[in-house]
Design a protein around this motif. Structure first.
Motif, PDB file in Angstrom:
ATOM      1  N   GLU A 108       0.587  -1.198   0.063  1.00  0.00           N
ATOM      2  CA  GLU A 108       0.195  -0.043   0.037  1.00  0.00           C
ATOM      3  C   GLU A 108       0.827   1.206  -0.186  1.00  0.00           C
ATOM      4  OE1 GLU A 108      -2.508  -0.805   3.507  1.00  0.00           O
ATOM      5  OE2 GLU A 108      -3.755  -2.140   2.361  1.00  0.00           O
ATOM      6  N   HIS A 109       2.049   1.151   0.392  1.00  0.00           N
ATOM      7  CA  HIS A 109       2.960   2.200   0.853  1.00  0.00           C
ATOM      8  C   HIS A 109       3.723   2.515  -0.642  1.00  0.00           C
ATOM      9  CE1 HIS A 109       6.596   4.781   1.455  1.00  0.00           C
ATOM     10  NE2 HIS A 109       7.259   3.779   0.726  1.00  0.00           N
ATOM     11  N   GLN A 145       0.743   4.041  -2.887  1.00  0.00           N
ATOM     12  CA  GLN A 145       0.618   5.442  -2.431  1.00  0.00           C
ATOM     13  C   GLN A 145       1.781   6.391  -3.149  1.00  0.00           C
ATOM     14  OE1 GLN A 145       0.729   5.446   1.883  1.00  0.00           O
ATOM     15  NE2 GLN A 145      -1.432   4.414   1.913  1.00  0.00           N
ATOM     16  N   GLN A 146       2.753   5.832  -3.379  1.00  0.00           N
ATOM     17  CA  GLN A 146       3.827   6.669  -3.951  1.00  0.00           C
ATOM     18  C   GLN A 146       3.451   6.651  -5.491  1.00  0.00           C
ATOM     19  OE1 GLN A 146       6.297   7.973  -1.950  1.00  0.00           O
ATOM     20  NE2 GLN A 146       4.884   7.451  -0.663  1.00  0.00           N
ATOM     21  N   THR A 196      -7.009  -2.397  -3.578  1.00  0.00           N
ATOM     22  CA  THR A 196      -7.059  -1.106  -4.430  1.00  0.00           C
ATOM     23  C   THR A 196      -7.379  -1.105  -5.614  1.00  0.00           C
ATOM     24  OG1 THR A 196      -4.631  -1.399  -4.830  1.00  0.00           O
ATOM     25  CG2 THR A 196      -5.357  -0.250  -3.007  1.00  0.00           C
ATOM     26  N   HIS A 241       9.371   9.219  -1.670  1.00  0.00           N
ATOM     27  CA  HIS A 241       8.385   9.867  -2.457  1.00  0.00           C
ATOM     28  C   HIS A 241       8.779  10.228  -3.845  1.00  0.00           C
ATOM     29  CE1 HIS A 241       4.579  11.761  -3.443  1.00  0.00           C
ATOM     30  NE2 HIS A 241       5.055  12.714  -3.850  1.00  0.00           N
TER      31      HIS A 241
END
Length: 352
Positions: free
Chosen positions: A174-175, A178-179, A210, A345
């Motif tokens: 998920e990280h 999100q990036q 997702t 990021h």
């Protein structure tokens, strides 16, 4: 207060009771009147009597020892994952006045040939088994009817203390999502190990949750190999050879991730600009990598502490203090994501 070491005979004489009565009171056994119990305890306190641990254990048919077993190739790896787990068991054992005896067994375990000495001699009251071991060894242990708890491994009929592998993997993927990453590879090995298999399930689950469809071509696994840095190097080469290269990879452990990182950097790729990486375990080498590695932190000492505590509960003769005494019971220890430069990021990608 006596200045010399008092004996159980001294306590019996001072309390006006037999030695056997003193033994019953001090071991909280048998039927002794409350008045007699108070008199014995008062005499023991005034004399400064401390029961001999060896004598007490002998009377209770205990050794005071706990066995700790793991495979020798796990113990000799450069990253001290299981060393920290062992330290956790040692810290907890001290609270219960227990000693931990450590030994290793080979990958190709053979009963009687490789049986640890403390098991042959029945010199332990319980057993902790860390990491993946052969079914043959577990069958031998099961036949001994010795209280046993597994750590970082699951097998039918055994209680265990394990990592939240699926949850940790989901958070890692998920990280990356999100990036802005959409083509995320999974790098793994030895899917027969429940921890690795559960991390693959967590990877797939995060994508599905997702709205992503897992791409089988992005699952890079060597099922015959151990999840080591060398395996990661080979799988990193497979990643480079994909027709459409992923922009990120979630690796089933840090050793694999560090191997992949080495291969990608040697090929001239940038991390995380070309490929972002996330590992699992948060070993010491994660912070010392050429690009500090984002990883799922496992609380290794806590795994050991909980396993020892759970084993003591199973060894305790008082049934009211044995909530997990029957059947298989799995304790799941949460973990957390530690973000570092390998997945920093970056500008979001357009949807795939």
């Amino acid at each position: 207060m006596s200045t010399s070491r008092s004996t159980i005979r001294d306590v019996a004489r001072a309390a006006g009771v037999s030695i056997s009565t003193v033994s019953l009171v001090l071991n909280n056994k048998g039927h002794v009147s409350e008045a007699t119990r108070r008199r014995v305890l008062k005499a023991a306190r005034e004399l400064g009597y401390v029961p001999s641990r060896a004598a007490r254990d002998l009377s209770l048919k205990r050794t005071g020892n706990i066995g700790f077993v793991l495979r020798d190739d796990h113990f000799t790896r450069s990253e001290p994952f299981y060393t920290y787990i062992f330290l956790g068991t040692e810290f907890e054992a001290r609270l219960h006045n227990l000693y931990v005896l450590l030994t290793t067994i080979p990958r190709d375990y053979q009963p009687r040939v490789h049986t640890p000495r403390f098991l042959r001699e029945r010199n332990v009251d319980g057993l902790l088994v860390a990491g993946k071991v052969s079914d043959t060894f577990l069958q031998e242990v099961r036949a001994m009817k010795l209280p046993t708890v597994l750590i970082d491994y699951e097998a039918e009929g055994f209680p265990a203390v394990v990592i939240d592998n699926q949850g940790g993997a989901r958070v890692a993927v998920e990280h990356l999502l999100q990036q802005g990453h959409r083509r995320i590879a999974f790098v793994g090995a030895d899917l027969q190990h429940p921890s690795i298999a559960n991390r693959l399930e967590g990877y797939r689950g995060a994508l599905v949750r997702t709205g992503q469809t897992p791409d089988p071509a992005l699952v890079l696994v060597d099922e015959e190999a151990e999840p080591t840095r060398a395996t990661g190097q080979r799988l990193g080469q497979r990643l480079l050879e994909l027709k459409t290269r992923p922009t990120a990879a979630f690796c089933a452990n840090d050793a694999l991730a560090l191997g992949v990182m080495e291969t990608l950097l040697q090929a001239g790729l940038r991390i995380p600009e070309d490929v972002a990486l996330v590992g699992f375990d948060d070993v010491q080498g994660a912070t010392q990598a050429p690009v500090p590695l984002t990883s799922v932190r496992v609380f290794k000492e806590q795994l050991g502490e909980l396993a020892m505590r759970h084993l003591v509960e199973r060894m305790t003769p008082d049934e009211t203090r044995r909530p997990y005494a029957r059947g298989q019971h799995i304790i799941v220890v949460p973990c957390e994501l530690v973000v570092r430069a390998s997945s920093a990021h970056r500008k979001a990608y357009p949807p795939a």
